[in-house]
Design an enzyme around this catalytic site. Structure first.
Site, PDB file in Angstrom:
ATOM      1  N   GLY A 120       0.845  -1.268   0.027  1.00  0.00           N
ATOM      2  CA  GLY A 120       0.083  -0.189   0.049  1.00  0.00           C
ATOM      3  C   GLY A 120       0.977   1.355   0.131  1.00  0.00           C
ATOM      4  N   THR A 136       0.747   4.816   4.964  1.00  0.00           N
ATOM      5  CA  THR A 136       0.001   3.568   5.813  1.00  0.00           C
ATOM      6  C   THR A 136       0.816   2.310   6.094  1.00  0.00           C
ATOM      7  OG1 THR A 136      -2.017   3.976   4.494  1.00  0.00           O
ATOM      8  CG2 THR A 136      -1.844   1.888   5.670  1.00  0.00           C
ATOM      9  N   CYS A 138       2.644   0.674  -8.683  1.00  0.00           N
ATOM     10  CA  CYS A 138       3.927   1.140  -8.001  1.00  0.00           C
ATOM     11  C   CYS A 138       5.062   1.121  -8.658  1.00  0.00           C
ATOM     12  CB  CYS A 138       3.866   0.425  -6.448  1.00  0.00           C
ATOM     13  SG  CYS A 138       3.996  -1.274  -6.916  1.00  0.00           S
ATOM     14  N   GLU A 168       5.452  -3.533   1.091  1.00  0.00           N
ATOM     15  CA  GLU A 168       5.849  -3.007  -0.180  1.00  0.00           C
ATOM     16  C   GLU A 168       5.127  -1.910  -0.306  1.00  0.00           C
ATOM     17  OE1 GLU A 168       4.163  -3.549  -3.895  1.00  0.00           O
ATOM     18  OE2 GLU A 168       5.757  -2.116  -3.861  1.00  0.00           O
TER      19      GLU A 168
HETATM   20  O1  TXE Z   1      -3.355   3.033   0.130  1.00  0.00           O
HETATM   21  P1  TXE Z   1      -3.356   2.378   1.546  1.00  0.00           P
HETATM   22  P2  TXE Z   1      -4.563   3.797  -0.938  1.00  0.00           P
HETATM   23  C1  TXE Z   1       0.023   4.475  -2.767  1.00  0.00           C
HETATM   24  C2  TXE Z   1      -0.812   5.476  -3.866  1.00  0.00           C
HETATM   25  C3  TXE Z   1      -1.812   6.005  -3.237  1.00  0.00           C
HETATM   26  C4  TXE Z   1      -1.424   5.937  -1.799  1.00  0.00           C
HETATM   27  C5  TXE Z   1      -2.661   5.661  -0.996  1.00  0.00           C
HETATM   28  O2  TXE Z   1       0.207   6.747  -3.862  1.00  0.00           O
HETATM   29  O3  TXE Z   1      -2.461   7.208  -3.633  1.00  0.00           O
HETATM   30  O4  TXE Z   1      -0.707   4.851  -1.870  1.00  0.00           O
HETATM   31  O5  TXE Z   1      -3.503   4.496  -1.621  1.00  0.00           O
HETATM   32  C6  TXE Z   1      -5.389  -0.810   4.196  1.00  0.00           C
HETATM   33  N1  TXE Z   1      -3.818  -0.405   9.212  1.00  0.00           N
HETATM   34  N2  TXE Z   1      -0.200   3.069  -3.241  1.00  0.00           N
HETATM   35  O6  TXE Z   1      -5.284   4.581   0.125  1.00  0.00           O
HETATM   36  O7  TXE Z   1      -4.132   3.347   2.540  1.00  0.00           O
HETATM   37  C7  TXE Z   1      -6.332  -0.243   3.378  1.00  0.00           C
HETATM   38  O8  TXE Z   1      -7.575  -0.445   3.731  1.00  0.00           O
HETATM   39  C8  TXE Z   1      -3.734  -1.535   8.316  1.00  0.00           C
HETATM   40  C9  TXE Z   1       0.753   2.431  -3.787  1.00  0.00           C
HETATM   41  O9  TXE Z   1      -5.173   2.568  -1.506  1.00  0.00           O
HETATM   42  O10 TXE Z   1      -2.194   2.047   1.850  1.00  0.00           O
HETATM   43  C10 TXE Z   1      -5.913  -0.965   1.955  1.00  0.00           C
HETATM   44  O11 TXE Z   1      -6.676  -2.457   2.031  1.00  0.00           O
HETATM   45  N3  TXE Z   1      -4.381  -1.520   6.868  1.00  0.00           N
HETATM   46  C11 TXE Z   1       0.446   0.925  -3.382  1.00  0.00           C
HETATM   47  C12 TXE Z   1      -4.491  -1.034   2.023  1.00  0.00           C
HETATM   48  O12 TXE Z   1      -4.212  -0.755   3.352  1.00  0.00           O
HETATM   49  C13 TXE Z   1      -4.628  -0.343   6.507  1.00  0.00           C
HETATM   50  C14 TXE Z   1      -0.757   0.470  -4.340  1.00  0.00           C
HETATM   51  C15 TXE Z   1      -3.503   0.176   1.314  1.00  0.00           C
HETATM   52  O13 TXE Z   1      -4.225   1.219   1.645  1.00  0.00           O
HETATM   53  C16 TXE Z   1      -4.605   0.837   7.430  1.00  0.00           C
HETATM   54  C17 TXE Z   1      -1.880   1.486  -3.721  1.00  0.00           C
HETATM   55  C18 TXE Z   1      -4.049   0.828   8.661  1.00  0.00           C
HETATM   56  N4  TXE Z   1      -4.012   1.734   9.705  1.00  0.00           N
HETATM   57  C19 TXE Z   1      -1.534   2.783  -3.315  1.00  0.00           C
HETATM   58  N5  TXE Z   1      -4.935   1.951   6.734  1.00  0.00           N
HETATM   59  C20 TXE Z   1       1.684   0.078  -4.146  1.00  0.00           C
HETATM   60  N6  TXE Z   1       2.524   0.017  -3.537  1.00  0.00           N
HETATM   61  O14 TXE Z   1       1.267  -0.657  -5.035  1.00  0.00           O
HETATM   62  C21 TXE Z   1      -5.459   1.373   5.379  1.00  0.00           C
HETATM   63  N7  TXE Z   1      -5.181  -0.082   5.524  1.00  0.00           N
END
Ligand code: TXE
Length: 519
Positions: free
Chosen positions: A264, A268, A320, A286
């Site tokens: 993610g 986060t 990503c 990752e």
């Molecule tokens: O990701 P989040 P989001 C980047 C991209 C995007 C930013 C936010 O820049 O704009 O991250 O995207 C769960 N404890 N990437 O909002 O918040 C959430 O429910 C545990 C790069 O989608 O990181 C989801 O299932 N889990 C990335 C997952 O984490 C938590 C791909 C990812 O959410 C949580 C996507 C917590 N406190 C976004 N809060 C890549 N590396 O490929 C949220 N989640």
């Protein structure tokens, strides 16, 4: 409007005919349209059963291409995580002692079922994420099958170490399943990335409590159906739907979940690491990236331009690994920019379900607004919008309220401005000239992220030299997203901790134990 609670299970169960007719695309299309549009409720999958969240709450699940809710997903909480952990704990005793050949057989069956249902899964993924159906069909779903197939066979060929200590002792190393793995995945490649965690975790004999993104839950739920059909024992895989704070955080904080694999955003990822540290959990992160694409003057532009367009805008730039900072050696800079713009302008932005679409919708209004913010910021930082920058001129009636944006090319930015340092995660790239190898390596490394990079040159010694100096977990030379599942995958700096893939994954999801037997 909404079907009964836990409708997803009876709905799916009551239409075996469609499954049998999966070879008939028209029937599959009808099925998916029916599932996608009939207001199904996606429930948790715990202990081998589809169950509603204890509190009975649901979130709207919005179709990015229309901006309209088209289904609902469980808005679960810690009570549901608790139930999933109990099921996973009960299943662990048997699953951890199941022979590798049997675990392998079940995972291979899951892979076969994913391939059997590729059309249904691809359409569901496209509807849920906004990505082109053609991309879901050629990338996301096949890769999910490959993930299961790869780890199903990898566990049959693992080796272990033994060390003879003179004439004193024989040492050998066991690598045993760790217990319950918490698997948290994002919205950009839902089934691709969730299966990249589930497959190695359960192949190694662990059980899992998984949470897909609340933005894109559909294919995770469909995967549970297939696991059921493959006779994966109840409780080995449990999926709890919901938000990060209400489900993700309880997973990372649960004392019985000792292993966390997260993909993610970096923000986060930091919260996940903070939650795991006091419990000494094993964590794989990752995270985000701000990946450089470097094009030297000797590059084959017939390959470099289409390659750079693909690495910039695949999945609407929501990967990503996408290259978002393009550096071009000055002698070919204008030639490259012209060719890149010409190729990008031909990308068709449209309804993800139409076969001619190259660029679909951005995953959510929030993400679309984030990307638009950076396009504005880029212009404040001195950038010039050379292409795109706004919604497409034409879109069909169905998608008139969807989250669409033209692929956008920005030139003239200073190298170290915010636009060039912060992850945008959308169809936006900057193109900047450079004059020397030393200069461009410094630009590439002047970044808080270190996930991936690509280098385009026909000078082999330079390719090796530059690749060694770039601070990213992956360096592609004259290619992008060419993936071998055996290689270590992941990033450095704020792009994450640890590696996934191949033996890295098998070691992450097992606990090494040295046994020393005196002679
Ligand atoms: O990701 P989040 P989001 C980047 C991209 C995007 C930013 C936010 O820049 O704009 O991250 O995207 C769960 N404890 N990437 O909002 O918040 C959430 O429910 C545990 C790069 O989608 O990181 C989801 O299932 N889990 C990335 C997952 O984490 C938590 C791909 C990812 O959410 C949580 C996507 C917590 N406190 C976004 N809060 C890549 N590396 O490929 C949220 N989640």
């Amino acid at each position: 409007m909404w079907a009964r609670k836990s409708a997803i299970a009876p709905l799916r169960k009551n239409i075996p005919a469609v499954r049998a007719a999966a070879v008939d695309n028209a029937a599959v299309a009808k099925y998916t349209d029916f599932v996608a549009r009939s207001g199904v409720r996606i429930n948790n999958y715990i202990g081998g059963r589809f169950v509603a969240p204890v509190a009975g709450n649901y979130l709207d699940n919005v179709e990015p291409a229309t901006g309209e809710p088209y289904s609902q997903v469980g808005d679960s909480d810690a009570q549901d995580v608790e139930r999933a952990v109990a099921a996973a704990e009960e299943a662990f005793a048997g699953w951890s002692r199941t022979a590798a050949a049997e675990r392998s057989r079940i995972l291979l069956r899951i892979a076969d079922l994913i391939e059997r249902d590729i059309e249904k899964l691809a359409r569901a993924e496209s509807v849920d994420t906004g990505k082109p159906l053609s991309l879901a069909r050629t990338l996301d779903i096949p890769r999910a099958a490959s993930n299961f197939r790869f780890f199903a066979t990898a566990i049959l060929h693992t080796e272990t170490e033994a060390h003879v200590t003179d004439n004193l002792a024989l040492n050998y190393t066991l690598r045993q399943p760790r217990g319950i793995a918490g698997l948290i995945s994002p919205w950009n490649l839902p089934l691709y990335l969730l299966s990249w965690k589930i497959a190695p975790a359960i192949a190694c004999g662990n059980t899992a409590v998984a949470k897909p993104s609340e933005l894109t839950p559909m294919t995770a739920s469909m995967l549970c159906e297939l696991c059921d059909e493959a006779a994966l024992p109840a409780g080995v895989l449990n999926i709890v739907h919901g938000t990060g704070p209400n489900v993700g955080a309880p997973i990372t904080a649960h004392p019985k979940i000792n292993t966390i694999s997260f993909t993610g955003g970096t923000v986060t990822g930091r919260k996940v690491a903070e939650a795991c540290a006091p419990l000494f959990k094993k964590v794989s992160l990752e995270l985000g990236g701000k990946n450089p694409t470097i094009v030297f003057a000797d590059a084959d532009l017939n390959a470099a331009i289409p390659g750079a367009v693909r690495s910039s805008f695949a999945n609407q730039g929501q990967v990503c690994l996408c290259g978002s900072r393009i550096f071009v050696e000055r002698p070919i800079y204008q030639n490259f920019v012209d060719g890149f713009i010409d190729k990008t302008a031909k990308l068709r932005v449209g309804d993800p379900l139409e076969p001619t679409t190259d660029q679909g919708a951005i995953v959510s209004k929030t993400q679309l607004d984030k990307v638009k913010f950076y396009i504005e910021l880029a212009q404040q930082e001195g950038g010039r919008i050379a292409l795109g920058g706004s919604a497409p001129d034409t879109i069909n009636h169905r998608c008139r309220s969807g989250y669409f944006l033209q692929p956008t090319v920005i030139t003239g930015l200073p190298v170290s401005c915010r636009t060039n340092r912060e992850e945008i995660f959308g169809p936006v790239v900057s193109i900047t000239p450079f004059d020397s190898e030393e200069e461009v390596v410094a630009h590439a490394n002047d970044c808080d992220y270190g996930l991936a990079s690509s280098v385009w040159t026909q000078n082999l010694s330079r390719a090796h030299r530059v690749a060694e100096q770039i601070h990213t977990g992956t360096v592609w030379v004259n290619c992008w997203l060419l993936r071998d599942l055996r290689v270590p995958f992941g990033g450095m700096k704020q792009s994450g901790v640890g590696r996934e893939g191949g033996n890295e994954a098998l070691r992450f999801f097992t606990e090494p134990k040295n046994i020393c037997i005196a002679k």
